[in-house]
Design a protein around this motif. Structure first.
Motif, PDB file in Angstrom:
ATOM      1  N   TYR A 112     -10.771   4.211  -4.946  1.00 49.00           N
ATOM      2  CA  TYR A 112     -11.316   5.075  -3.897  1.00 49.00           C
ATOM      3  C   TYR A 112     -11.862   4.236  -2.746  1.00 49.00           C
ATOM      4  O   TYR A 112     -12.477   3.195  -2.982  1.00 49.00           O
ATOM      5  CB  TYR A 112     -12.443   5.948  -4.446  1.00 49.00           C
ATOM      6  N   PHE A 113     -11.618   4.719  -1.531  1.00 50.73           N
ATOM      7  CA  PHE A 113     -12.202   4.094  -0.344  1.00 50.73           C
ATOM      8  C   PHE A 113     -13.100   5.118   0.324  1.00 50.73           C
ATOM      9  O   PHE A 113     -12.657   6.226   0.641  1.00 50.73           O
ATOM     10  CB  PHE A 113     -11.102   3.651   0.625  1.00 50.73           C
ATOM     11  N   MET A 114     -14.367   4.771   0.515  1.00 51.94           N
ATOM     12  CA  MET A 114     -15.304   5.725   1.109  1.00 51.94           C
ATOM     13  C   MET A 114     -15.943   5.108   2.352  1.00 51.94           C
ATOM     14  O   MET A 114     -16.505   4.020   2.287  1.00 51.94           O
ATOM     15  CB  MET A 114     -16.398   6.090   0.107  1.00 51.94           C
ATOM     16  N   ASP A 115     -15.852   5.839   3.449  1.00 46.78           N
ATOM     17  CA  ASP A 115     -16.370   5.329   4.712  1.00 46.78           C
ATOM     18  C   ASP A 115     -17.727   5.969   5.010  1.00 46.78           C
ATOM     19  O   ASP A 115     -17.791   7.126   5.422  1.00 46.78           O
ATOM     20  CB  ASP A 115     -15.364   5.623   5.831  1.00 46.78           C
ATOM     21  N   GLU A 116     -18.801   5.242   4.766  1.00 51.28           N
ATOM     22  CA  GLU A 116     -20.169   5.706   5.030  1.00 51.28           C
ATOM     23  C   GLU A 116     -20.477   7.071   4.403  1.00 51.28           C
ATOM     24  O   GLU A 116     -20.904   7.988   5.112  1.00 51.28           O
ATOM     25  CB  GLU A 116     -20.410   5.796   6.547  1.00 51.28           C
ATOM     26  N   PRO A 117     -20.274   7.223   3.107  1.00 53.53           N
ATOM     27  CA  PRO A 117     -20.544   8.539   2.508  1.00 53.53           C
ATOM     28  C   PRO A 117     -22.028   8.886   2.492  1.00 53.53           C
ATOM     29  O   PRO A 117     -22.385  10.041   2.288  1.00 53.53           O
ATOM     30  CB  PRO A 117     -20.008   8.385   1.076  1.00 53.53           C
ATOM     31  N   VAL A 170       0.825  -1.204   0.000  1.00 56.64           N
ATOM     32  CA  VAL A 170       0.000   0.000   0.000  1.00 56.64           C
ATOM     33  C   VAL A 170       0.865   1.263   0.000  1.00 56.64           C
ATOM     34  O   VAL A 170       0.596   2.240  -0.701  1.00 56.64           O
ATOM     35  CB  VAL A 170      -0.951   0.008   1.215  1.00 56.64           C
ATOM     36  N   ALA A 171       1.955   1.236   0.773  1.00 54.34           N
ATOM     37  CA  ALA A 171       2.816   2.417   0.867  1.00 54.34           C
ATOM     38  C   ALA A 171       3.359   2.833  -0.497  1.00 54.34           C
ATOM     39  O   ALA A 171       3.617   4.010  -0.731  1.00 54.34           O
ATOM     40  CB  ALA A 171       3.963   2.152   1.836  1.00 54.34           C
ATOM     41  N   ALA A 172       3.489   1.864  -1.409  1.00 52.39           N
ATOM     42  CA  ALA A 172       4.087   2.175  -2.706  1.00 52.39           C
ATOM     43  C   ALA A 172       3.079   2.762  -3.691  1.00 52.39           C
ATOM     44  O   ALA A 172       3.466   3.301  -4.724  1.00 52.39           O
ATOM     45  CB  ALA A 172       4.719   0.909  -3.290  1.00 52.39           C
ATOM     46  N   VAL A 173       1.794   2.643  -3.389  1.00 56.90           N
ATOM     47  CA  VAL A 173       0.788   3.102  -4.364  1.00 56.90           C
ATOM     48  C   VAL A 173      -0.113   4.194  -3.778  1.00 56.90           C
ATOM     49  O   VAL A 173      -1.220   4.427  -4.259  1.00 56.90           O
ATOM     50  CB  VAL A 173      -0.092   1.930  -4.863  1.00 56.90           C
ATOM     51  N   ARG A 174       0.349   4.875  -2.745  1.00 60.85           N
ATOM     52  CA  ARG A 174      -0.505   5.848  -2.053  1.00 60.85           C
ATOM     53  C   ARG A 174      -1.017   6.951  -2.971  1.00 60.85           C
ATOM     54  O   ARG A 174      -2.115   7.467  -2.785  1.00 60.85           O
ATOM     55  CB  ARG A 174       0.241   6.461  -0.875  1.00 60.85           C
ATOM     56  N   ARG A 175      -0.219   7.321  -3.966  1.00 61.03           N
ATOM     57  CA  ARG A 175      -0.648   8.388  -4.876  1.00 61.03           C
ATOM     58  C   ARG A 175      -1.862   7.984  -5.700  1.00 61.03           C
ATOM     59  O   ARG A 175      -2.536   8.814  -6.287  1.00 61.03           O
ATOM     60  CB  ARG A 175       0.496   8.769  -5.835  1.00 61.03           C
ATOM     61  N   ARG A 176      -2.119   6.673  -5.795  1.00 64.04           N
ATOM     62  CA  ARG A 176      -3.232   6.205  -6.623  1.00 64.04           C
ATOM     63  C   ARG A 176      -4.493   5.953  -5.800  1.00 64.04           C
ATOM     64  O   ARG A 176      -5.491   5.482  -6.315  1.00 64.04           O
ATOM     65  CB  ARG A 176      -2.823   4.918  -7.355  1.00 64.04           C
ATOM     66  N   ILE A 177      -4.419   6.273  -4.501  1.00 63.46           N
ATOM     67  CA  ILE A 177      -5.540   5.978  -3.603  1.00 63.46           C
ATOM     68  C   ILE A 177      -6.287   7.256  -3.225  1.00 63.46           C
ATOM     69  O   ILE A 177      -5.673   8.251  -2.851  1.00 63.46           O
ATOM     70  CB  ILE A 177      -5.045   5.293  -2.313  1.00 63.46           C
ATOM     71  N   GLY A 178      -7.618   7.216  -3.344  1.00 61.69           N
ATOM     72  CA  GLY A 178      -8.444   8.316  -2.853  1.00 61.69           C
ATOM     73  C   GLY A 178      -9.207   7.871  -1.617  1.00 61.69           C
ATOM     74  O   GLY A 178      -9.614   6.721  -1.535  1.00 61.69           O
ATOM     75  N   TYR A 179      -9.379   8.788  -0.672  1.00 59.58           N
ATOM     76  CA  TYR A 179      -9.974   8.380   0.604  1.00 59.58           C
ATOM     77  C   TYR A 179     -11.033   9.379   1.059  1.00 59.58           C
ATOM     78  O   TYR A 179     -10.802  10.578   1.070  1.00 59.58           O
ATOM     79  CB  TYR A 179      -8.862   8.254   1.652  1.00 59.58           C
ATOM     80  N   VAL A 180     -12.203   8.864   1.403  1.00 56.50           N
ATOM     81  CA  VAL A 180     -13.261   9.681   1.994  1.00 56.50           C
ATOM     82  C   VAL A 180     -13.513   9.152   3.406  1.00 56.50           C
ATOM     83  O   VAL A 180     -14.212   8.165   3.581  1.00 56.50           O
ATOM     84  CB  VAL A 180     -14.565   9.605   1.174  1.00 56.50           C
ATOM     85  N   PRO A 181     -12.922   9.774   4.410  1.00 61.22           N
ATOM     86  CA  PRO A 181     -13.140   9.288   5.777  1.00 61.22           C
ATOM     87  C   PRO A 181     -14.543   9.615   6.264  1.00 61.22           C
ATOM     88  O   PRO A 181     -15.282  10.351   5.603  1.00 61.22           O
ATOM     89  CB  PRO A 181     -12.094  10.030   6.611  1.00 61.22           C
ATOM     90  N   GLN A 182     -14.893   9.086   7.432  1.00 58.15           N
ATOM     91  CA  GLN A 182     -16.180   9.450   8.018  1.00 58.15           C
ATOM     92  C   GLN A 182     -16.181  10.924   8.355  1.00 58.15           C
ATOM     93  O   GLN A 182     -15.190  11.475   8.782  1.00 58.15           O
ATOM     94  CB  GLN A 182     -16.429   8.632   9.280  1.00 58.15           C
ATOM     95  N   ARG A 183     -17.336  11.527   8.147  1.00 56.82           N
ATOM     96  CA  ARG A 183     -17.468  12.959   8.370  1.00 56.82           C
ATOM     97  C   ARG A 183     -17.078  13.357   9.788  1.00 56.82           C
ATOM     98  O   ARG A 183     -16.500  14.404  10.027  1.00 56.82           O
ATOM     99  CB  ARG A 183     -18.930  13.337   8.134  1.00 56.82           C
ATOM    100  N   GLU A 184     -17.424  12.505  10.745  1.00 53.58           N
ATOM    101  CA  GLU A 184     -17.216  12.850  12.157  1.00 53.58           C
ATOM    102  C   GLU A 184     -15.747  12.795  12.544  1.00 53.58           C
ATOM    103  O   GLU A 184     -15.395  13.156  13.664  1.00 53.58           O
ATOM    104  CB  GLU A 184     -18.008  11.905  13.057  1.00 53.58           C
ATOM    105  N   SER A 185     -14.899  12.321  11.645  1.00 52.94           N
ATOM    106  CA  SER A 185     -13.512  12.102  12.042  1.00 52.94           C
ATOM    107  C   SER A 185     -12.706  13.393  12.125  1.00 52.94           C
ATOM    108  O   SER A 185     -11.577  13.380  12.597  1.00 52.94           O
ATOM    109  CB  SER A 185     -12.833  11.131  11.068  1.00 52.94           C
TER     110      SER A 185
END
Lengths: 278, 431
Positions: A183-188, A92-107
């Motif tokens: 993309y990883f989306m946490d409870e959008p 994962v560390a090698a491909v971080r530029r290719r990852i999009g992340y939507v954390p939980q709003r409350e975070s």
């Protein structure tokens, strides 16, 4: 194809020719034997999951089933007690530029002194790297992403003035600004208004057209068949994973939710709709 | 009386101002990253280090003592992290433990030095408890300036990274930033700005120099870059004014004075700050309340005139009487009288009680907004839920044009589309 791999370590050795020809590209996501525990209590237990192609994947399960933890484990946000994760065949560390992340709003603290545009610009930081400040090009990208989620008019607002749905859209715009492949989306869709849900739905559809992989933690069983090509039914371990039509069945849901009726009624309704629409 | 300050005072003034600026800058990030109590623990944990360094070197050597302070201060923070990780103790409790234990140990060492060594009694180590700016010399100020410049440079160079980690460290981690290292850097900046403040402000109150300027600045701006500038300015003022007072009044320790000045700035900001200050909020609320009251009044008056007009209920329908208002709004006659008078005072009705031109057009706008809002809430609830506002005009302000036209058409068909009450009057007077 999303699947739970067989626990046969020799599979590749017994059919090497087939393995190399059938799978030219490495899997998009490969979660192998992952266990996550807080203190000694496991939250995820022996999770195996392979996503071969970029698809829209819903991660579904009861409260406390470890849905968010699964995403965080894949992204390296919580330590793994055991197992390993690869994305596009790499650490994962090698491909971080290719990852999009939507954390939980409350975070995050929505009282933080930044504007909406500032937050979306953060999506471009990964590409910028150390020392470089976002310039006109990044600003243009951020504005486009904001327009994409219907928030163009809010660019210079302080983030504390936004409604819950608007906050969620800002997070989506930030993830878009990352211009990622997965993309990883946490409870959008948690606690947002109908307009925002519509925006999320359209966005997912568009990402599908662009052949992006999207893994979404989702709580509303009724909308699962409408949104997702693939489903992961999770309850500490993977109960079932695969194409929505095959996996999203009453039997599997019963197994995942332990027969809690109101939830299953929702699901039954969704299943009926799905069958009618065919 | 304020005399022109002597050279010594100028030196101290420069030093205290720089301390305040460094504290404001670094402290703002500490507050935003929710690390401000860590600064407090660090300051308290620095005391034993100061004393140990004194015992080891055997005399009052500022560099050695600051090195000692830094060492035990950082050690204290490490212990906090270990306590949190290895035991079930939560962060606030861990900070409380380290802060008080380290301070206790420091005070014991301090008294030991003063009782047992001849040097100790003269060294004025007591000043490290509550601070003493008078002892500051030019060399100290140069050192403070160097550290302040270091902090400023670090923040300037890593502004983007520090901002990201402070706002959303999980996102920063996923994006590939070394969040732990950036946090450690912030901690390092907090540590050095605490250590340089110790002689002037004292271990007990140094944290205030970190927290107050940033917290006060938040009332003046909602943008991080401006907030840092304002916080530095507040820090400068805090340090300078506190020092000036302490220099004028013999025997008062500088630390508490500096803290009091900082608190005064904070209080002024909390009251008068335009962003979220109490006064600003009160003004906004009052304006809003007036606006709403006026809207309600316009609508009530409109309904009264509409009723009079359509029902021919009361004679002299050109004029809105308190009686008509009381009937149409089902309100006590006394309140109706007050409302009519309020409408006249606001220039919405003339002295006889008929609509003025301004009143008529404003009433028309208000009633239209209300009816559109109600219809939209019925027909497009999912669209209106997030927009709904007690101020009808605000609620319908950003609805799409086609939607507004559809609703207008529907209201017209139902005969519920309001007309200008003045033009309606002339048409409707013949019974």
């Amino acid at each position: 194809m999303l699947r739970q791999p067989e626990h046969d370590r020799n599979a590749d050795e017994t059919a090497p020719a087939e393995a190399t020809t059938a799978r030219a590209a490495p899997p998009v996501v490969d979660v192998h034997d992952v266990t996550v525990a807080y203190h000694r209590r496991p939250v995820l237990w022996d999770v195996d999951l392979v996503l071969d192609e970029p698809r829209l994947v819903g991660i579904v399960g009861p409260n406390g089933a470890g849905k968010s933890t699964l995403i965080k484990a894949i992204l390296g946000l919580v330590p793994l007690a055991s197992g390993r994760v690869q994305i596009f065949g790499q650490e994962v560390a090698a491909v971080r530029r290719r990852i999009g992340y939507v954390p939980q709003r409350e975070s995050v603290d929505w009282d933080f002194p930044v504007t909406v545009l500032d937050v979306v610009l953060m999506g471009t930081y990964g590409r910028l790297g150390w020392l470089r400040r976002p310039g006109r090009r990044e600003r243009d990208t951020a504005r486009e992403c904001l327009a994409h989620v219907g928030m163009a008019d809010y660019a210079s607002r302080q983030i504390g003035q936004l409604s819950g749905g608007q906050q969620q859209r800002v997070f989506l715009a930030r993830a878009l600004a990352q211009q990622a492949d997965i993309y990883f989306m946490d409870e959008p869709m948690a606690g947002v208004d109908a307009a925002t849900e519509r925006v999320v739905f359209d966005l997912l559809a568009e990402l599908r057209r662009q052949h992006k992989a999207v893994l979404v933690v989702h709580h509303d069983l009724r909308t699962v068949p409408k949104y997702f090509d693939y489903v992961v039914l999770l309850n500490m371990g993977v109960v079932a994973a695969g194409p929505t039509a095959d996996v999203f069945t009453t039997k599997n849901l019963q197994q995942t939710y332990g027969g809690r009726l109101s939830v299953l009624d929702d699901a039954a309704e969704a299943l009926q709709k799905q069958q009618r629409s065919r | 009386m304020f005399a022109w300050p002597a050279y010594n005072t100028l030196v101290v003034l420069a030093g205290a101002s720089l301390l305040g600026m460094a504290g404001g800058l670094v402290g703002s990030f500490a507050v935003l990253r929710r690390r401000s109590l860590l600064g407090d623990a660090l300051a308290h944990a620095a005391l034993p280090g100061l004393c140990l360094a004194f015992l080891l070197v055997g005399r009052r050597s500022l560099p050695a003592m600051q090195a000692g302070a830094l060492a035990t201060g950082v050690l204290g923070v490490i212990v906090i992290a270990l306590l949190r990780r290895a035991t079930r103790v939560k962060e606030d409790a861990a900070i409380g433990i380290v802060l008080s234990v380290a301070f206790g140990a420091g005070v014991v060492l301090l008294r030991y030095i003063q009782n047992e060594t001849t040097e100790g009694s003269k060294a004025g180590l007591d000043a490290y408890l509550f601070g003493k700016t008078a002892g500051m010399i030019a060399a100290d100020v140069v050192f403070i300036a160097a550290v302040a410049a270091l902090c400023a440079a670090a923040v300037l160079i890593l502004f983007k990274e520090l901002k990201l980690v402070a706002f959303d460290s999980a996102f920063a981690h996923v994006q590939g930033w070394p969040t732990l290292s950036l946090d450690l850097l912030l901690l390092g900046l907090i540590a050095v700005s605490v250590v340089i403040s110790l002689p002037a402000v004292g271990v007990v109150l140094t944290a205030a120099l970190l927290i107050l300027p940033g917290a006060a600045a938040r009332f003046w701006t909602s943008r991080l870059d401006r907030l840092l500038v304002v916080a530095m300015l507040f820090g400068l003022l805090t340090g300078a004014i506190g020092t000036l007072i302490s220099a004028q009044v013999a025997g008062l320790p500088a630390g508490p004075l500096i803290v009091l000045v900082g608190a005064a700035l904070f209080l002024i900001s909390a009251l008068a700050g335009p962003r979220r200050g109490a006064v600003a909020r009160w003004i906004a609320l009052t304006l809003q309340r007036r606006q709403l009251a006026k809207q309600r009044l316009l609508i009530a008056l409109y309904e009264a005139s509409d009723l009079a007009k359509t029902q021919g209920l009361l004679p002299g329908a050109q004029v809105i009487t308190a009686g008509a208002l009381a009937v149409s709004e089902a309100m006590p006659i006394a309140k109706a009288r007050r409302d009519v008078r309020a409408g006249q005072r606001a220039g919405l009705l003339d002295r006889a009680g008929a609509w003025t031109e301004r009143g008529a057009s404003q009433a028309l706008a208000a009633v239209r907004a209300q009816r559109i809002c109600r219809q939209a809430l019925r027909d497009y609830p999912e669209l209106m839920v997030s927009r709904f506002d007690l101020d009808y005009s605000a609620a319908v302000a950003d609805l799409p044009r086609e939607l507004l036209e559809t609703i207008e058409l529907k209201l017209r068909r139902e005969g519920a589309w309001p007309d200008n009450p003045r033009s309606g009057m002339t048409a409707g007077t013949s019974p």
